[in-house]
Design a protein around this motif. Sequence first.
Motif, PDB file in Angstrom:
ATOM      1  N   ALA A   1      -2.115   9.650   9.664  1.00 46.37           N
ATOM      2  CA  ALA A   1      -1.785  10.917   9.010  1.00 46.37           C
ATOM      3  C   ALA A   1      -1.350  10.743   7.558  1.00 46.37           C
ATOM      4  N   ALA A   2      -0.674   9.630   7.236  1.00 45.27           N
ATOM      5  CA  ALA A   2      -0.178   9.445   5.869  1.00 45.27           C
ATOM      6  C   ALA A   2      -1.322   9.409   4.867  1.00 45.27           C
ATOM      7  N   ALA A   3      -2.374   8.654   5.179  1.00 45.91           N
ATOM      8  CA  ALA A   3      -3.523   8.585   4.266  1.00 45.91           C
ATOM      9  C   ALA A   3      -4.249   9.920   4.194  1.00 45.91           C
ATOM     10  N   HIS A   4      -4.352  10.601   5.319  1.00 50.47           N
ATOM     11  CA  HIS A   4      -5.021  11.908   5.334  1.00 50.47           C
ATOM     12  C   HIS A   4      -4.290  12.898   4.443  1.00 50.47           C
ATOM     13  N   GLU A   5      -2.984  12.831   4.443  1.00 55.68           N
ATOM     14  CA  GLU A   5      -2.191  13.751   3.623  1.00 55.68           C
ATOM     15  C   GLU A   5      -2.257  13.397   2.137  1.00 55.68           C
ATOM     16  N   ARG A   6      -2.256  12.103   1.813  1.00 62.32           N
ATOM     17  CA  ARG A   6      -2.068  11.675   0.432  1.00 62.32           C
ATOM     18  C   ARG A   6      -3.356  11.363  -0.328  1.00 62.32           C
ATOM     19  N   ALA A   7      -4.470  11.249   0.341  1.00 58.76           N
ATOM     20  CA  ALA A   7      -5.719  10.885  -0.342  1.00 58.76           C
ATOM     21  C   ALA A   7      -6.098  11.929  -1.393  1.00 58.76           C
ATOM     22  N   ASP A   8      -6.633  11.444  -2.507  1.00 62.41           N
ATOM     23  CA  ASP A   8      -7.134  12.355  -3.544  1.00 62.41           C
ATOM     24  C   ASP A   8      -8.418  13.046  -3.093  1.00 62.41           C
ATOM     25  N   HIS A   9      -9.186  12.357  -2.252  1.00 63.12           N
ATOM     26  CA  HIS A   9     -10.448  12.919  -1.774  1.00 63.12           C
ATOM     27  C   HIS A   9     -10.703  12.367  -0.376  1.00 63.12           C
ATOM     28  N   VAL A  10     -11.031  13.261   0.561  1.00 64.85           N
ATOM     29  CA  VAL A  10     -11.336  12.844   1.929  1.00 64.85           C
ATOM     30  C   VAL A  10     -12.816  13.068   2.211  1.00 64.85           C
ATOM     31  N   LEU A  11     -13.454  12.019   2.716  1.00 61.55           N
ATOM     32  CA  LEU A  11     -14.842  12.101   3.174  1.00 61.55           C
ATOM     33  C   LEU A  11     -14.815  12.194   4.696  1.00 61.55           C
ATOM     34  N   TYR A  12     -15.039  13.392   5.232  1.00 62.64           N
ATOM     35  CA  TYR A  12     -15.101  13.547   6.686  1.00 62.64           C
ATOM     36  C   TYR A  12     -16.512  13.203   7.144  1.00 62.64           C
ATOM     37  N   GLN A  13     -16.613  12.411   8.209  1.00 60.36           N
ATOM     38  CA  GLN A  13     -17.923  11.958   8.640  1.00 60.36           C
ATOM     39  C   GLN A  13     -18.742  13.037   9.351  1.00 60.36           C
ATOM     40  N   SER A  14     -18.122  14.148   9.685  1.00 59.10           N
ATOM     41  CA  SER A  14     -18.823  15.305  10.248  1.00 59.10           C
ATOM     42  C   SER A  14     -17.893  16.496  10.166  1.00 59.10           C
ATOM     43  N   GLY A  15     -18.450  17.690  10.372  1.00 56.43           N
ATOM     44  CA  GLY A  15     -17.599  18.864  10.438  1.00 56.43           C
ATOM     45  C   GLY A  15     -16.622  18.768  11.594  1.00 56.43           C
ATOM     46  N   PHE A  16     -17.070  18.181  12.699  1.00 57.29           N
ATOM     47  CA  PHE A  16     -16.184  17.968  13.841  1.00 57.29           C
ATOM     48  C   PHE A  16     -15.022  17.068  13.455  1.00 57.29           C
ATOM     49  N   CYS A  17     -15.285  16.014  12.678  1.00 54.02           N
ATOM     50  CA  CYS A  17     -14.209  15.119  12.240  1.00 54.02           C
ATOM     51  C   CYS A  17     -13.147  15.883  11.460  1.00 54.02           C
ATOM     52  N   ARG A  18     -13.575  16.801  10.620  1.00 56.24           N
ATOM     53  CA  ARG A  18     -12.610  17.584   9.840  1.00 56.24           C
ATOM     54  C   ARG A  18     -11.775  18.475  10.763  1.00 56.24           C
ATOM     55  N   ARG A  19     -12.409  19.172  11.689  1.00 56.51           N
ATOM     56  CA  ARG A  19     -11.661  20.026  12.604  1.00 56.51           C
ATOM     57  C   ARG A  19     -10.649  19.212  13.417  1.00 56.51           C
ATOM     58  N   ALA A  20     -11.082  18.051  13.892  1.00 57.49           N
ATOM     59  CA  ALA A  20     -10.196  17.209  14.687  1.00 57.49           C
ATOM     60  C   ALA A  20      -9.027  16.691  13.847  1.00 57.49           C
ATOM     61  N   ALA A  21      -9.309  16.294  12.610  1.00 58.40           N
ATOM     62  CA  ALA A  21      -8.252  15.772  11.739  1.00 58.40           C
ATOM     63  C   ALA A  21      -7.221  16.852  11.430  1.00 58.40           C
ATOM     64  N   LEU A  22      -7.668  18.056  11.123  1.00 54.56           N
ATOM     65  CA  LEU A  22      -6.721  19.126  10.817  1.00 54.56           C
ATOM     66  C   LEU A  22      -5.886  19.475  12.041  1.00 54.56           C
ATOM     67  N   ARG A  23      -6.478  19.349  13.216  1.00 56.82           N
ATOM     68  CA  ARG A  23      -5.764  19.669  14.447  1.00 56.82           C
ATOM     69  C   ARG A  23      -4.701  18.622  14.782  1.00 56.82           C
ATOM     70  N   PHE A  24      -5.033  17.334  14.613  1.00 58.96           N
ATOM     71  CA  PHE A  24      -4.157  16.270  15.102  1.00 58.96           C
ATOM     72  C   PHE A  24      -3.422  15.504  13.994  1.00 58.96           C
ATOM     73  N   LEU A  25      -3.920  15.572  12.764  1.00 57.72           N
ATOM     74  CA  LEU A  25      -3.246  14.869  11.662  1.00 57.72           C
ATOM     75  C   LEU A  25      -2.480  15.819  10.763  1.00 57.72           C
ATOM     76  N   GLY A  26      -2.796  17.094  10.838  1.00 60.79           N
ATOM     77  CA  GLY A  26      -2.099  18.075  10.024  1.00 60.79           C
ATOM     78  C   GLY A  26      -2.944  18.581   8.867  1.00 60.79           C
ATOM     79  N   GLU A  27      -2.576  19.741   8.360  1.00 58.52           N
ATOM     80  CA  GLU A  27      -3.263  20.323   7.208  1.00 58.52           C
ATOM     81  C   GLU A  27      -3.031  19.460   5.976  1.00 58.52           C
ATOM     82  N   ARG A  28      -3.928  19.562   5.005  1.00 63.44           N
ATOM     83  CA  ARG A  28      -3.757  18.809   3.768  1.00 63.44           C
ATOM     84  C   ARG A  28      -4.244  19.656   2.604  1.00 63.44           C
TER      85      ARG A  28
END
Length: 364
Positions: free
Chosen positions: A121-148
Amino acid sequence: MTARPDPLLRRLLALGWKGLANLQTLLAAANIQGEPRLWYGGARAGEAGGPALKLRKLQSVFPQHWRGFNLVYLLSAAPYLSACAMKGLKRKGVPLVLNQNGVFYPAWFAGDWRARNRSMAAAHERADHVLYQSGFCRRAALRFLGERQGRFEILYNAVDTQAFRPPAQPPAPPFTFLITGRIDAHQGYRLTQAVAAVGEARRQGLNCRLLAAGVIAPEVKAQALALAERCGVARALTIEGRYSQEQAPGLYRRAHAYLTLTHQDACPSAVIEAMASGLPVVHPTSGGVPELVAEAGIGIPTGEDWDKALIPEVQSIAQAMIGVAEAGVALSLAARQRAIGQFDIENWLVRHQRLFHDLLARHD
């Protein structure tokens, strides 16, 4: 065979490597001007799975800089850097890029999935740019790692479409379905359901067989072989072991179609490799796979569930197998064309090049 270190030693080695990775952040460049000089945050390249292969592809164009780096590229599967280390890099003006794949949840991971997510979660929150490997990856990350807050995009995995390409002549009958990857005991259904589906498809008149290759747990292999005997398809099942990346193109050329039954797979490179090799894909309609395959295969309706794996029924798998075999050439062409248009490695590398220059320009 080389003996593996015991669990305690492995944990100690992992902690030591994590400590070294965090100390490495002190060697960032004093300024960030010039061409991108990447450090990969402690992640290591190789052949052992998707993240290591991804790094190998990147390092062929963007080599690792252990000191004097001006950009850090992080992988969600290798969360070595602490929040404190990332703050230090941000103070120096060093941009952070995160390549975010899947996350952990009960349907996917039997251990402490909350702790594993906290480490990402720390990297997901602090990254300047996130490359999600799919739309599903983004939905899952926002659900379990938190909004950014901050920039992001969907960037699917990529493949060398010149190395992975269809054979000059299709393989001889019977129609061969290929299943690959690491199949541990808790995902044994990926192989046993496939074996049962081959039996059902053959009963319905399809001359087909199943080829499985990869790191398959011994108990799963034993279950699959016993099931094949009971279903009368022992001669229609071949189970092979681990294969190298160099051997992979030849493996795909031995098949007519690719089969994956994994629940909510995020963005499997094997599916893209199969499509580049001209293999249509039979798959559940969950996770990121439907985004990859689109019209180049047949989906088996399953649904989404974060608490338990939804396993496709044997009859539904068999019907999808028969449909893919009947569509044959048309789906094979669609798979190859989609791989070239959407997942070619050259386009993936160009996008990284542009992103790195843009981030350095913004921090100049």
